[in-house]
Enzyme design. Structure first.
Site, PDB file in Angstrom:
ATOM      1  N   THR A   1       0.933  -1.134  -0.001  1.00 40.57           N
ATOM      2  CA  THR A   1      -0.026   0.060   0.173  1.00 40.57           C
ATOM      3  C   THR A   1       0.933   1.330   0.105  1.00 40.57           C
ATOM      4  O   THR A   1       1.739   1.085   0.814  1.00 40.57           O
ATOM      5  CB  THR A   1      -0.800   0.072   1.323  1.00 40.57           C
ATOM      6  OG1 THR A   1      -1.638   1.450   1.198  1.00 40.57           O
ATOM      7  CG2 THR A   1      -0.403  -0.125   2.682  1.00 40.57           C
TER       8      THR A   1
ATOM      9  N   HIS B   1       1.722 -11.336  14.302  1.00 40.44           N
ATOM     10  CA  HIS B   1       2.524 -12.080  15.088  1.00 40.44           C
ATOM     11  C   HIS B   1       2.454 -13.113  15.459  1.00 40.44           C
ATOM     12  O   HIS B   1       3.130 -14.008  16.013  1.00 40.44           O
ATOM     13  CB  HIS B   1       2.863 -10.957  16.340  1.00 40.44           C
ATOM     14  CG  HIS B   1       4.042 -10.695  16.867  1.00 40.44           C
ATOM     15  ND1 HIS B   1       5.110 -11.762  16.738  1.00 40.44           N
ATOM     16  CD2 HIS B   1       4.642  -9.838  17.297  1.00 40.44           C
ATOM     17  CE1 HIS B   1       6.147 -11.356  17.314  1.00 40.44           C
ATOM     18  NE2 HIS B   1       6.110 -10.171  17.443  1.00 40.44           N
TER      19      HIS B   1
END
Length: 410
Positions: free
Chosen positions: A326, A378
């Site tokens: 992005t 994560h």
């Protein structure tokens, strides 16, 4: 005779669609092949034409409702009394494609005895006008109360009850406010982002890249690319660097199959490229980026960008991405914490290149610097591995000659 038009199967595993906008209303005359409704699926927004001429008898779903494939969308009174759609009638691409989407509102069930059936907007409108919906005679599809029904009830009652005075006064004070329906692309973006934030354990890591040599290299290469009809931006270089990083760190080129509790390491790099349009953010996919030269990447990125801005993206341009980039281009900011494009496990934010002071050889000099920010899930990717990946991307962007060499002989 009544002809029931059912939501067609537009392929790509689509099983339902959200009604974004009706292009006709009940009572309208409608011609064969006239656009009648925009429906948003998980892949794109499609505009569906009428397979028959006639008069619109009933609209079966409200704007914002979700219709399953095969459900009746609209009932058309026809002169021939036919009951089958014109062969080949199907959905066709509309101006605003969409990114990956999640389930949305479902059509309202039939009301319980004594309970009026109305959309939230109509209920709010009735409250503001002081109208008890249980006293209103519904004329809308499926026994729904419409705005016109509420207005008719107001006319019969003469004026709103006293208890509604405050709400009515508040509505009058705010009548200059603009209310935008929270449906279609904007709602799908919101739902997708919310799902990502609720499921992925987001961790963002930021690194700085000295891209002075890249700026010079691009400037030299622009003319060569222009001869091939391609405008060379910095993004193709970033794509090449990302692909190289994903080869060394395949865990970032993965998707999470939660239903089967499996991490899927993807064989190819299919990069989602976030593109801002007038109707919202869309994420078309640059497929097999790991098998393409810089020239091929630049050409395809240019084509996807043009299609996005002109509303020409197809269903086939979406879905199946393994990693997303992005960038806000000239509005790239200093850094950001981009939200992962579920079910991927990483997304890279590319920020604006700016001349800034830097220390080189013990001296303060002006260099072209750029920040890169990567958000990781994560649960899947350790912070150290994400940092290693980004270090590889930075190294290639700071030494970009290897990224452009394949194009020299193209």
């Amino acid at each position: 005779m009544a002809f029931e038009f059912k939501l067609p199967d537009i392929g790509e595993g689509v099983v339902e669609g959200e009604v974004v906008r009706w292009l006709v209303k009940e009572g309208d005359a409608i011609a064969e092949d006239q656009p009648m409704v925009e429906v948003m699926t998980d892949k794109a927004t499609v505009e569906i034409p009428s397979p028959k001429a006639g008069r619109v008898a009933r609209l079966m779903f409200d704007v914002g409702a979700k219709a399953p494939v095969g459900a009746t969308l609209i009932v058309i009174e026809t002169a021939d009394g036919g009951s089958a759609a014109k062969p080949g009638a199907s959905a066709r691409a509309a101006p605003a494609p969409t990114p990956s989407a999640l389930p949305t509102a479902t059509p309202s069930p039939r009301p319980e005895a004594g309970k009026a059936l109305a959309t939230p907007a109509i209920r709010q409108y009735a409250r503001e006008k002081g109208v008890d919906l249980s006293t209103v005679t519904p004329t809308g599809p499926g026994g729904r109360v419409t705005k016109e029904d509420v207005d008719r009830a107001l006319g019969v009652a003469g004026r709103a009850p006293a208890v509604a005075t405050h709400a009515t006064a508040t509505a009058q004070k705010q009548e200059s406010d603009q209310r935008i329906p929270f449906v279609g692309l904007r709602r799908k973006i919101a739902e997708n982002m919310a799902r990502s934030k609720q499921t992925a354990a987001h961790f963002t890591y930021v690194e700085e890249a000295d891209v002075t040599d890249l700026v010079r290299l691009r400037e030299k290469a622009k003319a060569s690319f222009a001869e091939r009809g391609v405008a060379l931006s910095y993004l193709p270089f970033v794509v090449k660097a990302v692909v190289a990083g994903l080869k060394k760190h395949p865990m970032l080129n993965a998707t999470l199959d939660e239903a089967r509790s499996e991490i899927v390491l993807r064989k190819s790099a299919h990069l989602g490229i976030a593109v801002a349009t007038d109707k919202g953010l869309v994420v078309p996919v640059l497929r097999d980026a790991d098998r393409k030269s810089l020239l091929e990447i630049a050409r395809e990125l240019q084509a996807l960008g043009e299609k996005a801005k002109t509303g020409q993206l197809l269903v086939s341009d979406f879905g199946g991405s393994t990693f997303t980039l992005t960038s806000l281009g000239q509005l790239g900011g200093v850094l950001a914490t981009p939200i992962i494009n579920f079910p991927e496990v990483a997304i890279l934010g590319v920020h604006k290149i700016r001349p800034r002071p830097a220390v080189v050889g013990g001296q303060i000099v002006i260099r072209d610097l750029m920040n890169l920010s990567i958000s990781l899930d994560h649960r899947i990717v350790d912070g150290y591995e994400g940092a290693q990946f980004l270090a590889e991307v930075v190294k290639l962007l700071e030494n970009p000659q290897s990224l452009i060499e394949p194009v020299a002989t193209a």
